[in-house]
Design a protein around this motif. Structure first.
Motif, PDB file in Angstrom:
ATOM      1  N   TYR A  95      14.383   4.989   3.967  1.00 44.25           N
ATOM      2  CA  TYR A  95      13.050   4.683   3.446  1.00 44.25           C
ATOM      3  C   TYR A  95      12.623   5.773   2.480  1.00 44.25           C
ATOM      4  CZ  TYR A  95      12.891   1.752   7.653  1.00 44.25           C
ATOM      5  OH  TYR A  95      13.172   0.835   8.635  1.00 44.25           O
ATOM      6  N   MET A 106       7.570  -0.497  10.614  1.00 42.31           N
ATOM      7  CA  MET A 106       8.589  -1.083   9.739  1.00 42.31           C
ATOM      8  C   MET A 106       9.797  -1.555  10.540  1.00 42.31           C
ATOM      9  SD  MET A 106       9.233  -1.735   6.483  1.00 42.31           S
ATOM     10  CE  MET A 106       8.545  -0.574   5.296  1.00 42.31           C
ATOM     11  N   ALA A 125       7.848  -5.524   3.656  1.00 42.39           N
ATOM     12  CA  ALA A 125       8.317  -4.813   2.467  1.00 42.39           C
ATOM     13  C   ALA A 125       7.723  -3.420   2.371  1.00 42.39           C
ATOM     14  CB  ALA A 125       7.975  -5.611   1.205  1.00 42.39           C
ATOM     15  N   TYR A 126       6.576  -3.211   2.974  1.00 41.87           N
ATOM     16  CA  TYR A 126       5.961  -1.880   2.953  1.00 41.87           C
ATOM     17  C   TYR A 126       4.997  -1.745   4.120  1.00 41.87           C
ATOM     18  CZ  TYR A 126       1.572  -3.893   1.228  1.00 41.87           C
ATOM     19  OH  TYR A 126       0.401  -4.612   1.114  1.00 41.87           O
ATOM     20  N   THR A 146       1.507   0.772   4.995  1.00 41.29           N
ATOM     21  CA  THR A 146       0.593   1.806   4.549  1.00 41.29           C
ATOM     22  C   THR A 146      -0.536   1.931   5.572  1.00 41.29           C
ATOM     23  OG1 THR A 146      -0.669   2.631   2.646  1.00 41.29           O
ATOM     24  CG2 THR A 146      -0.851   0.281   3.135  1.00 41.29           C
ATOM     25  N   MET A 149       8.521   2.345   2.135  1.00 43.20           N
ATOM     26  CA  MET A 149       9.300   1.220   1.614  1.00 43.20           C
ATOM     27  C   MET A 149      10.781   1.509   1.803  1.00 43.20           C
ATOM     28  SD  MET A 149       7.230   0.737  -1.990  1.00 43.20           S
ATOM     29  CE  MET A 149       7.070   2.513  -2.244  1.00 43.20           C
ATOM     30  N   GLU A 150      11.591   0.459   1.880  1.00 44.44           N
ATOM     31  CA  GLU A 150      13.035   0.640   1.897  1.00 44.44           C
ATOM     32  C   GLU A 150      13.492   1.109   0.521  1.00 44.44           C
ATOM     33  OE1 GLU A 150      15.365  -2.600   3.240  1.00 44.44           O
ATOM     34  OE2 GLU A 150      14.334  -2.777   5.186  1.00 44.44           O
ATOM     35  N   LEU A 209      13.289  -0.910  -3.222  1.00 46.05           N
ATOM     36  CA  LEU A 209      12.629  -0.387  -4.412  1.00 46.05           C
ATOM     37  C   LEU A 209      13.603  -0.326  -5.581  1.00 46.05           C
ATOM     38  CD1 LEU A 209       9.905   0.582  -5.377  1.00 46.05           C
ATOM     39  CD2 LEU A 209      10.452   2.874  -4.551  1.00 46.05           C
ATOM     40  N   ASP A 222       2.164   1.851  -9.178  1.00 46.93           N
ATOM     41  CA  ASP A 222       2.323   1.331  -7.824  1.00 46.93           C
ATOM     42  C   ASP A 222       1.812  -0.099  -7.729  1.00 46.93           C
ATOM     43  OD1 ASP A 222      -0.161   2.570  -8.401  1.00 46.93           O
ATOM     44  OD2 ASP A 222      -0.692   2.615  -6.293  1.00 46.93           O
ATOM     45  N   PHE A 275       3.903  -3.438  -6.225  1.00 47.40           N
ATOM     46  CA  PHE A 275       3.432  -4.392  -5.212  1.00 47.40           C
ATOM     47  C   PHE A 275       3.323  -5.796  -5.796  1.00 47.40           C
ATOM     48  CE2 PHE A 275       1.530  -0.321  -3.592  1.00 47.40           C
ATOM     49  CZ  PHE A 275       2.425  -0.176  -2.549  1.00 47.40           C
ATOM     50  N   MET A 277       6.738  -7.232  -5.616  1.00 50.25           N
ATOM     51  CA  MET A 277       7.017  -7.648  -4.241  1.00 50.25           C
ATOM     52  C   MET A 277       6.352  -8.991  -3.947  1.00 50.25           C
ATOM     53  SD  MET A 277       6.470  -4.150  -2.048  1.00 50.25           S
ATOM     54  CE  MET A 277       7.565  -2.730  -2.179  1.00 50.25           C
ATOM     55  N   GLY A 326       3.443  -7.017   3.348  1.00 49.70           N
ATOM     56  CA  GLY A 326       3.387  -5.709   3.983  1.00 49.70           C
ATOM     57  C   GLY A 326       2.241  -5.682   4.963  1.00 49.70           C
TER      58      GLY A 326
END
Length: 743
Positions: A512, A534, A541-542, A544, A584-585, A589, A604, A608, A611, A618
């Motif tokens: 990650y 995760m 996918a993410y 936060t 994120m993986e 990315l 950023d 997203f 994605m 996410g």
């Protein structure tokens, strides 16, 4: 069972269907022997922990958030939802609830439900969501097109609470089908593989598509029957409920006027409070009154929402109670009328047709059909009325409702999967997480950021620090002192933030990556919790968290921000998904192409958006684990209007199909433009001294004219604040406004 009902509204302290349901359900559960708690907002006249109006029920109030974090929740419903979550954590610790039920309305349960999915809180509790009619459906039914970002977030959070709850309850089949169809909960074949697993878990939830999830509201007959009162002369047609467009009152008024034209003599009583659901967001009552011909105005009577005793008297004096809704769930007033023995006429759209057996316990008419309603009313007023109070008693008897509730909760409890972290393979000697720290002349702040990284409870990480061509002597000197086993420094010519992140991404070894700017901080448990989410939730996918703002010291919190998640319509307008600090993986990315180096900001947001376009999703941990430093010289604050416009235009060009509902996205954009206009006007009038208004930079006047709403706002402000002065300032006002706007 130990049960907690969450409801901001609670009868008799507040009105409305939600408050009535919460009060009656609490009493029904308590009478059945359950330990019942109600978590509500402070109400006038409400005493805790017990109130005479709710015998046997334990009452609790939400507490205000700390002032420093209250600013993170400018929209009151979202703030209340966080207050609910904080209160439930304490209550559950002392009472160990078996089930907690939330209304979907105003997303009261979203943070608690997310906490179960992300943090493991309430792990043994069935978190149930009961439908009343979501905000998105109310807006649509009331023809309310205006949409602010706040309302859009509320709609998104309501949908999230429905999707992620352990159990979904609905008073009617019609509402259950309407909501699940709108949210697409029965369709997993059209989504990307990464999110299909999540949707399949949601759609296989016990109760969805099963009649066991349809649990009507409890109702004990308490009103005197109509037969105890003499019939009214002339006949009286009664409507009780809010004056909203969706309630179809214009259909009733048109139908009654057509009957008056035929010689019928009757009175129409409309009991309820006005709402701004008329054309253009204006008074519905005024719109209705204008539709009444002068010859019949004396036949229509508008009165405010009645008290319980007044409503009983109204049903006693009514010849027929009419609920002409264009679509409705199961109005409390319909239950009241039928239980009191008042004849009812209602539309066939929604849940009312599930309660009324046409021709036996009342009469139905085709929704929106004026002629058909007139015919049904004429027949009802001219023949012996159909009355069937036993119908409500059979379907909504408290003991019957409680048994249905108990059965649904038992199925949900038995079906809850055990949450276990996925076991992932890793190469020996490689870290689990790579921090990507871009660095350009940030020597003053970097040491504190590195300390926050090294304070993490999760220690399987590396730090990739990318020096993006720093020129400051102090910042360069600092780099020479940063030799450490967990830190690798990459040096490169200046290329901007995206370029620095990409350089770090190329050499990162972690499974990650977590981007972290060199002036921001994270709480010690950020990485531990984000990695657990995760690896324990397939398809993300993410990950936060909520964001707290601080100045100089993390002890000086001054507000914050609440990311929504992947609301694609809102994401087209504002980066609602996350800040750059999201786990994120690394391979994902890289597959997405890394960061767009043409963007000097919003890079950023672009990630997203890519994605979202691929159907990825996410989640947001409902804790303030990320600390964002507010600086007057930050990139966000120094971004000028024309630069911002260039970046937004580039994003729009790259992602023209990002929004799932382009019309909704445009309405959000218009709502934000209107709010910006109002805020800008307030900034000018309240914050700018009058002499400053005389120094407007005429050279940018042409630029601002392209933003029509801003141009006219500034002209109005100049006339209001300094009507006798020539107008200069445009550039200075816009710079000051944008810098104060922050994220």
């Amino acid at each position: 069972m130990r049960i907690c009902l969450v409801s901001k509204s609670l009868a008799p302290f507040t009105g409305g269907d939600l408050g009535e349901y919460a009060s009656r359900m609490a009493r029904a559960l308590a009478d059945a022997g359950h330990e019942v708690h109600v978590l509500t907002a402070p109400q006038p006249g409400l005493t805790v922990p017990a109130a005479p109006e709710l015998p046997g029920v334990h009452l609790h109030l939400v507490e205000p958030l700390p002032p420093a974090l209250g600013g993170a929740f400018p929209h009151p419903p979202i703030r209340h939802a966080m207050q609910v979550y904080e209160a439930l954590r304490a209550l559950h610790a002392s009472h160990a609830f078996d089930v907690i039920e939330f209304p979907e309305r105003e997303c009261e349960g979203v943070f608690a439900i997310r906490a179960k999915r992300t943090l493991g809180h309430f792990a043994s509790v069935v978190l149930a969501v009961r439908l009343h009619t979501p905000t998105a459906d109310l807006q649509q039914l009331n023809c309310v097109a205006a949409l602010t970002l706040d309302t859009a977030q509320q709609e998104f959070f309501e949908a999230a609470s429905i999707r992620e709850a352990d159990l979904l309850l609905s008073p009617t089949r019609a509402l259950l089908e309407r909501v699940t169809q709108r949210l697409g909960l029965g369709d997993t074949g059209t989504v990307a593989p990464r999110t299909r697993a999540l949707l399949e878990r949601v759609t296989q939830r016990p109760g969805l598509g099963d009649t066991g999830a349809v649990v009507p509201p409890p109702f004990a007959r308490a009103l005197p029957p109509v037969s105890s009162a003499p019939p009214s002369t002339p006949p009286r047609v009664l409507y009780a409920g809010p004056l909203e467009y969706r309630k179809g009152l214009h259909v009733l008024i048109a139908a009654m006027q057509s009957l008056f034209e035929k010689g019928l003599r009757a009175e129409v009583w409309l009991l309820g409070d006005d709402t701004p659901t008329g054309p253009g967001g204006r008074s519905l009552r005024q719109w209705l009154e204008r539709s009444i011909l002068p010859a019949w105005k004396h036949c229509f009577h508008f009165e405010p929402r009645p008290t319980e005793s007044q409503l009983a008297q109204a049903f006693a004096s009514a010849t027929v109670c009419c609920l002409p809704s264009l679509w409705d769930n199961l109005p409390h007033e319909l239950l009241e009328a039928m239980a009191a023995g008042c004849p009812v006429v209602a539309s066939d759209a929604g849940g009312m047709a599930e309660l009324i057996e046409d021709g036996r316990s009342g009469r139905l008419f085709r929704s929106g059909d004026v002629a058909h309603l007139a015919s049904v009313l004429e027949q009802t007023l001219g023949t012996p009325a159909l009355k069937d109070s036993a119908r409500v008693a059979s379907l909504c008897a408290p003991n019957h409702v409680v048994k249905q509730f108990e059965a649904a909760v038992a199925r949900a409890a038995a079906s809850q999967p055990a949450k276990s972290a996925a076991q992932r393979t890793r190469s020996p000697g490689t870290p689990r997480v790579s921090f990507l720290v871009p660095y350009f002349n940030m020597g003053r702040y970097l040491p504190e950021t590195l300390r926050s990284i090294r304070a993490q409870s999760f220690t399987d990480y590396e730090i990739v620090l990318v020096d993006d061509g720093s020129t400051d002597a102090e910042s360069l000197a600092l780099l020479d002192t940063l030799q450490a086993p967990d830190l690798r420094i990459v040096r490169k010519p200046n290329g901007g933030l995206s370029s620095a992140r990409n350089a770090g991404l190329q050499v990162a070894r972690g499974h990650y990556v977590l981007p972290l700017d060199p002036d921001d901080l994270i709480e010690p448990t950020f990485l531990e919790k984000a990695v657990a989410v995760m690896e324990g939730t397939p398809g993300l996918a993410y990950v936060t968290s909520l964001v707290a703002y601080f100045r100089e010291s993390p002890d000086n919190l001054v507000g914050g921000w609440v990311p929504s998640g992947m609301d694609r319509d809102a994401l087209w307008v504002v980066n609602v998904a996350s800040t750059c600090t999201a786990l994120m993986e690394r391979t994902l990315l890289l597959e997405l192409g890394g960061y767009d180096e043409w963007l000097t900001s919003y890079e950023d947001w672009d990630v997203f958006s890519r994605m979202a376009e691929r159907g990825m999703t996410g989640t947001v941990i409902p804790e303030f684990l990320f600390l964002y430093r507010l600086r007057h010289d930050s990139m966000t604050h120094t971004l000028r209007l024309n630069e911002r416009q260039q970046m937004l235009a580039w994003l729009s060009q790259k992602h023209p199909a990002l929004a799932l509902d382009a019309g909704r996205a445009l309405r959000i954009q218009q709502g934000e433009a209107h709010r910006l206009e109002a805020r800008l006007l307030g900034e000018i009038q309240a914050a700018m001294p009058q002499p400053l208004l005389n120094r407007v930079a005429d050279r940018v006047n042409g630029t601002l004219k392209r933003f029509d709403f801003l141009h006219h706002t500034l002209k109005r402000a100049a006339r209001v604040v300094a009507p006798d002065e020539s107008r200069p300032i445009r550039h200075q006002i816009m710079d000051r406004f944008l810098r104060r706007g922050g994220k």
